[in-house]
Design a protein around this motif. Structure first.
Motif, PDB file in Angstrom:
ATOM      1  N   VAL A 114       2.420 -12.405   4.189  1.00 11.43           N
ATOM      2  CA  VAL A 114       3.072 -11.112   3.997  1.00 11.43           C
ATOM      3  C   VAL A 114       3.826 -11.141   2.672  1.00 11.43           C
ATOM      4  O   VAL A 114       4.592 -12.072   2.406  1.00 11.43           O
ATOM      5  CB  VAL A 114       4.061 -10.802   5.145  1.00 11.43           C
ATOM      6  N   LEU A 115       3.598 -10.137   1.835  1.00 10.55           N
ATOM      7  CA  LEU A 115       4.408  -9.955   0.638  1.00 10.55           C
ATOM      8  C   LEU A 115       5.615  -9.105   1.012  1.00 10.55           C
ATOM      9  O   LEU A 115       5.457  -7.988   1.529  1.00 10.55           O
ATOM     10  CB  LEU A 115       3.613  -9.268  -0.463  1.00 10.55           C
ATOM     11  N   LEU A 116       6.801  -9.645   0.753  1.00  6.15           N
ATOM     12  CA  LEU A 116       8.029  -8.927   1.057  1.00  6.15           C
ATOM     13  C   LEU A 116       8.752  -8.646  -0.247  1.00  6.15           C
ATOM     14  O   LEU A 116       9.058  -9.574  -1.004  1.00  6.15           O
ATOM     15  CB  LEU A 116       8.922  -9.738   2.007  1.00  6.15           C
ATOM     16  N   GLY A 117       9.015  -7.378  -0.516  1.00  2.67           N
ATOM     17  CA  GLY A 117       9.662  -7.017  -1.758  1.00  2.67           C
ATOM     18  C   GLY A 117      10.941  -6.250  -1.541  1.00  2.67           C
ATOM     19  O   GLY A 117      11.053  -5.434  -0.614  1.00  2.67           O
ATOM     20  N   HIS A 118      11.914  -6.527  -2.402  1.00  2.00           N
ATOM     21  CA  HIS A 118      13.189  -5.811  -2.414  1.00  2.00           C
ATOM     22  C   HIS A 118      13.262  -5.029  -3.720  1.00  2.00           C
ATOM     23  O   HIS A 118      13.143  -5.607  -4.799  1.00  2.00           O
ATOM     24  CB  HIS A 118      14.336  -6.827  -2.308  1.00  2.00           C
ATOM     25  N   SER A 119      13.397  -3.720  -3.633  1.00  2.00           N
ATOM     26  CA  SER A 119      13.575  -2.862  -4.801  1.00  2.00           C
ATOM     27  C   SER A 119      12.424  -3.054  -5.794  1.00  2.00           C
ATOM     28  O   SER A 119      11.268  -2.845  -5.440  1.00  2.00           O
ATOM     29  CB  SER A 119      14.947  -3.135  -5.430  1.00  2.00           C
ATOM     30  N   LEU A 120      12.710  -3.463  -7.035  1.00  2.00           N
ATOM     31  CA  LEU A 120      11.648  -3.636  -8.031  1.00  2.00           C
ATOM     32  C   LEU A 120      10.588  -4.622  -7.553  1.00  2.00           C
ATOM     33  O   LEU A 120       9.389  -4.431  -7.796  1.00  2.00           O
ATOM     34  CB  LEU A 120      12.244  -4.099  -9.358  1.00  2.00           C
ATOM     35  N   GLY A 121      10.999  -5.680  -6.866  1.00  5.44           N
ATOM     36  CA  GLY A 121      10.039  -6.648  -6.343  1.00  5.44           C
ATOM     37  C   GLY A 121       9.083  -6.024  -5.345  1.00  5.44           C
ATOM     38  O   GLY A 121       7.908  -6.404  -5.266  1.00  5.44           O
ATOM     39  N   GLY A 122       9.575  -5.049  -4.586  1.00  2.00           N
ATOM     40  CA  GLY A 122       8.703  -4.342  -3.649  1.00  2.00           C
ATOM     41  C   GLY A 122       7.694  -3.475  -4.362  1.00  2.00           C
ATOM     42  O   GLY A 122       6.527  -3.381  -3.948  1.00  2.00           O
ATOM     43  N   GLN A 123       8.115  -2.833  -5.450  1.00  2.00           N
ATOM     44  CA  GLN A 123       7.172  -2.047  -6.234  1.00  2.00           C
ATOM     45  C   GLN A 123       6.061  -2.935  -6.794  1.00  2.00           C
ATOM     46  O   GLN A 123       4.873  -2.579  -6.728  1.00  2.00           O
ATOM     47  CB  GLN A 123       7.901  -1.345  -7.378  1.00  2.00           C
ATOM     48  N   ALA A 124       6.434  -4.087  -7.343  1.00  2.65           N
ATOM     49  CA  ALA A 124       5.437  -4.993  -7.925  1.00  2.65           C
ATOM     50  C   ALA A 124       4.469  -5.495  -6.856  1.00  2.65           C
ATOM     51  O   ALA A 124       3.254  -5.559  -7.082  1.00  2.65           O
ATOM     52  CB  ALA A 124       6.130  -6.165  -8.612  1.00  2.65           C
ATOM     53  N   ALA A 125       4.997  -5.868  -5.680  1.00  5.25           N
ATOM     54  CA  ALA A 125       4.142  -6.366  -4.594  1.00  5.25           C
ATOM     55  C   ALA A 125       3.187  -5.284  -4.114  1.00  5.25           C
ATOM     56  O   ALA A 125       1.998  -5.540  -3.853  1.00  5.25           O
ATOM     57  CB  ALA A 125       5.011  -6.870  -3.448  1.00  5.25           C
ATOM     58  N   LEU A 126       3.682  -4.063  -3.982  1.00  5.39           N
ATOM     59  CA  LEU A 126       2.843  -2.951  -3.548  1.00  5.39           C
ATOM     60  C   LEU A 126       1.750  -2.662  -4.567  1.00  5.39           C
ATOM     61  O   LEU A 126       0.571  -2.496  -4.203  1.00  5.39           O
ATOM     62  CB  LEU A 126       3.715  -1.715  -3.350  1.00  5.39           C
ATOM     63  N   LEU A 127       2.107  -2.600  -5.834  1.00  2.00           N
ATOM     64  CA  LEU A 127       1.118  -2.299  -6.868  1.00  2.00           C
ATOM     65  C   LEU A 127       0.055  -3.391  -6.950  1.00  2.00           C
ATOM     66  O   LEU A 127      -1.140  -3.097  -7.081  1.00  2.00           O
ATOM     67  CB  LEU A 127       1.811  -2.130  -8.217  1.00  2.00           C
ATOM     68  N   HIS A 128       0.474  -4.652  -6.872  1.00  2.00           N
ATOM     69  CA  HIS A 128      -0.525  -5.725  -6.882  1.00  2.00           C
ATOM     70  C   HIS A 128      -1.499  -5.564  -5.726  1.00  2.00           C
ATOM     71  O   HIS A 128      -2.728  -5.653  -5.916  1.00  2.00           O
ATOM     72  CB  HIS A 128       0.132  -7.096  -6.789  1.00  2.00           C
ATOM     73  N   THR A 129      -0.967  -5.363  -4.537  1.00  2.00           N
ATOM     74  CA  THR A 129      -1.823  -5.295  -3.350  1.00  2.00           C
ATOM     75  C   THR A 129      -2.799  -4.124  -3.446  1.00  2.00           C
ATOM     76  O   THR A 129      -3.992  -4.258  -3.130  1.00  2.00           O
ATOM     77  CB  THR A 129      -0.961  -5.161  -2.087  1.00  2.00           C
ATOM     78  N   ALA A 130      -2.313  -2.978  -3.909  1.00  2.16           N
ATOM     79  CA  ALA A 130      -3.187  -1.816  -4.033  1.00  2.16           C
ATOM     80  C   ALA A 130      -4.263  -2.038  -5.080  1.00  2.16           C
ATOM     81  O   ALA A 130      -5.448  -1.774  -4.837  1.00  2.16           O
ATOM     82  CB  ALA A 130      -2.353  -0.585  -4.369  1.00  2.16           C
ATOM     83  N   LEU A 131      -3.878  -2.532  -6.249  1.00  2.68           N
ATOM     84  CA  LEU A 131      -4.844  -2.714  -7.330  1.00  2.68           C
ATOM     85  C   LEU A 131      -5.843  -3.826  -7.036  1.00  2.68           C
ATOM     86  O   LEU A 131      -6.952  -3.838  -7.585  1.00  2.68           O
ATOM     87  CB  LEU A 131      -4.105  -2.985  -8.639  1.00  2.68           C
ATOM     88  N   ALA A 132      -5.462  -4.768  -6.163  1.00  2.00           N
ATOM     89  CA  ALA A 132      -6.382  -5.834  -5.748  1.00  2.00           C
ATOM     90  C   ALA A 132      -7.187  -5.443  -4.515  1.00  2.00           C
ATOM     91  O   ALA A 132      -7.906  -6.278  -3.953  1.00  2.00           O
ATOM     92  CB  ALA A 132      -5.594  -7.115  -5.465  1.00  2.00           C
ATOM     93  N   GLY A 133      -7.061  -4.206  -4.085  1.00  2.06           N
ATOM     94  CA  GLY A 133      -7.809  -3.750  -2.920  1.00  2.06           C
ATOM     95  C   GLY A 133      -7.383  -4.412  -1.630  1.00  2.06           C
ATOM     96  O   GLY A 133      -8.162  -4.475  -0.672  1.00  2.06           O
ATOM     97  N   GLY A 134      -6.150  -4.918  -1.598  1.00  2.00           N
ATOM     98  CA  GLY A 134      -5.637  -5.555  -0.389  1.00  2.00           C
ATOM     99  C   GLY A 134      -6.065  -6.995  -0.211  1.00  2.00           C
ATOM    100  O   GLY A 134      -5.665  -7.648   0.765  1.00  2.00           O
ATOM    101  N   GLU A 135      -6.854  -7.510  -1.135  1.00  2.00           N
ATOM    102  CA  GLU A 135      -7.393  -8.859  -0.993  1.00  2.00           C
ATOM    103  C   GLU A 135      -6.275  -9.905  -0.971  1.00  2.00           C
ATOM    104  O   GLU A 135      -5.389  -9.903  -1.826  1.00  2.00           O
ATOM    105  CB  GLU A 135      -8.356  -9.168  -2.135  1.00  2.00           C
ATOM    106  N   GLY A 136      -6.344 -10.810   0.018  1.00  2.00           N
ATOM    107  CA  GLY A 136      -5.418 -11.924   0.094  1.00  2.00           C
ATOM    108  C   GLY A 136      -4.051 -11.602   0.650  1.00  2.00           C
ATOM    109  O   GLY A 136      -3.188 -12.479   0.698  1.00  2.00           O
ATOM    110  N   VAL A 137      -3.832 -10.371   1.074  1.00  2.00           N
ATOM    111  CA  VAL A 137      -2.538  -9.971   1.626  1.00  2.00           C
ATOM    112  C   VAL A 137      -2.772  -9.320   2.982  1.00  2.00           C
ATOM    113  O   VAL A 137      -3.526  -8.352   3.096  1.00  2.00           O
ATOM    114  CB  VAL A 137      -1.807  -8.985   0.692  1.00  2.00           C
ATOM    115  N   ASP A 138      -2.124  -9.847   4.018  1.00  2.00           N
ATOM    116  CA  ASP A 138      -2.304  -9.311   5.368  1.00  2.00           C
ATOM    117  C   ASP A 138      -1.322  -8.195   5.690  1.00  2.00           C
ATOM    118  O   ASP A 138      -1.613  -7.331   6.511  1.00  2.00           O
ATOM    119  CB  ASP A 138      -2.158 -10.431   6.394  1.00  2.00           C
ATOM    120  N   GLY A 139      -0.146  -8.235   5.077  1.00  2.04           N
ATOM    121  CA  GLY A 139       0.847  -7.218   5.352  1.00  2.04           C
ATOM    122  C   GLY A 139       1.855  -7.133   4.226  1.00  2.04           C
ATOM    123  O   GLY A 139       2.060  -8.087   3.468  1.00  2.04           O
TER     124      GLY A 139
END
Length: 294
Positions: A114-139
């Motif tokens: 699970v990628l857990l992000g706080h504030s800016l870290g959450g934005q970065a985690a979300l953008l990575h997961t979306a742009l990678a098509g969700g690959e390698g991240v379960d939640g």
């Protein structure tokens, strides 16, 4: 990746080379008695060092989770400190999220992550997961995250957010770096420019020339989205605005209150009163099921 001896707090300090920059990783011991525990990779808020999350990491471990906390570029144990020479922006922060996952692969293989992000870290985690098509991240777990679009702040607050964010951006452009005067810690001018764009436009900037909006709409990775009571930086309306960009995923939208925590909290201090929240994150991770492939 280079490794040092365990810190007095129990974590091992690693560093991941990213060109001329190094990303600090704090790797905590496995939770006792839990074989193959889900792994939570924490990405901090702007200007907040990884060490700030020590008590939160302890709460996550007590809840049966393995924990890694990654400093953002230029913050905490990541080097060098942001300067006029720094050229990175959101795109590099997003790319760092994937590089951290790659570096942790031996630890992650076969385990729910699970990628857990706080504030800016959450934005970065979300953008990575979306742009990678969700690959390698379960939640994804986003705590006190939001898109700081001035129009969605409650009441008249937004009329202060817009000039504040744009003045910081203008000051940074003139100085060549944001010195951290009362907000956000010392930051590269590209990061501040992209952050100010989100406040002005209500959407993310281009990431390496790519509009992330279509990838966000197509995201299917389950999301736990938690607002924190008394958070004036990213109130619930800013996270609601961000969640509206994710129509394709299952969003568990929740609120962490002072009554639950047993303490009054804000955008930052929730991390020091997070035992109930850690248990909720553990439940979320357990609900994702076992990973079937890597």
């Amino acid at each position: 990746m280079t490794t040092s001896a365990p810190d007095s707090t129990g974590y091992v300090q690693d560093h991941l080379d990213r060109g001329t920059d190094r990303i600090g990783l704090q790797i905590y011991p496995e939770p006792e008695g839990v074989a193959g525990a889900p792994v939570i990779v924490v990405h901090p808020a702007m200007g907040v060092p990884a060490r700030y999350y020590r008590s939160f990491a302890a709460a996550l471990r007590d809840a049966g989770l393995a924990v890694v906390v990654a400093d953002l570029r230029g913050t905490g144990s990541s080097t060098p400190r942001a300067s006029r020479a720094s050229r990175y922006r959101y795109a590099e922060l997003v790319d760092d999220v994937g590089a951290v996952l790659d570096a942790l692969k031996p630890r992650l293989d076969g385990r729910t992550r699970v990628l857990l992000g706080h504030s800016l870290g959450g934005q970065a985690a979300l953008l990575h997961t979306a742009l990678a098509g969700g690959e390698g991240v379960d939640g994804l777990a986003m705590i006190a995250v939001g898109l700081p679009y001035w129009r969605v702040y409650p009441g008249v607050t937004g009329f202060g957010v817009l000039p504040m964010t744009q003045t910081i951006a203008l000051t940074t452009a003139v100085l060549g770096v944001w010195p951290g005067w009362g907000f956000g810690g010392r930051q590269a001018r590209g990061v501040i420019a992209d952050w100010a764009f989100t406040a002005r436009a209500g959407r993310f900037p281009l990431i390496d020339g790519v509009d992330p909006a279509p990838a966000l709409r197509q995201l299917r990775t389950p999301l736990l989205a938690v607002s924190v009571e008394h958070d004036t930086y990213t109130p619930a309306t800013t996270l609601d605005h961000l969640c509206q960009m994710l129509p394709g995923t299952t969003v568990s939208r929740e609120y962490y209150t002072a009554a639950q925590a047993g303490h009054r909290m804000d955008h930052f201090t929730w991390a020091r009163h997070a035992e109930p929240l850690a248990r909720r994150i553990a439940d979320f991770a357990a609900g994702l099921g076992a990973r079937t492939s890597d």
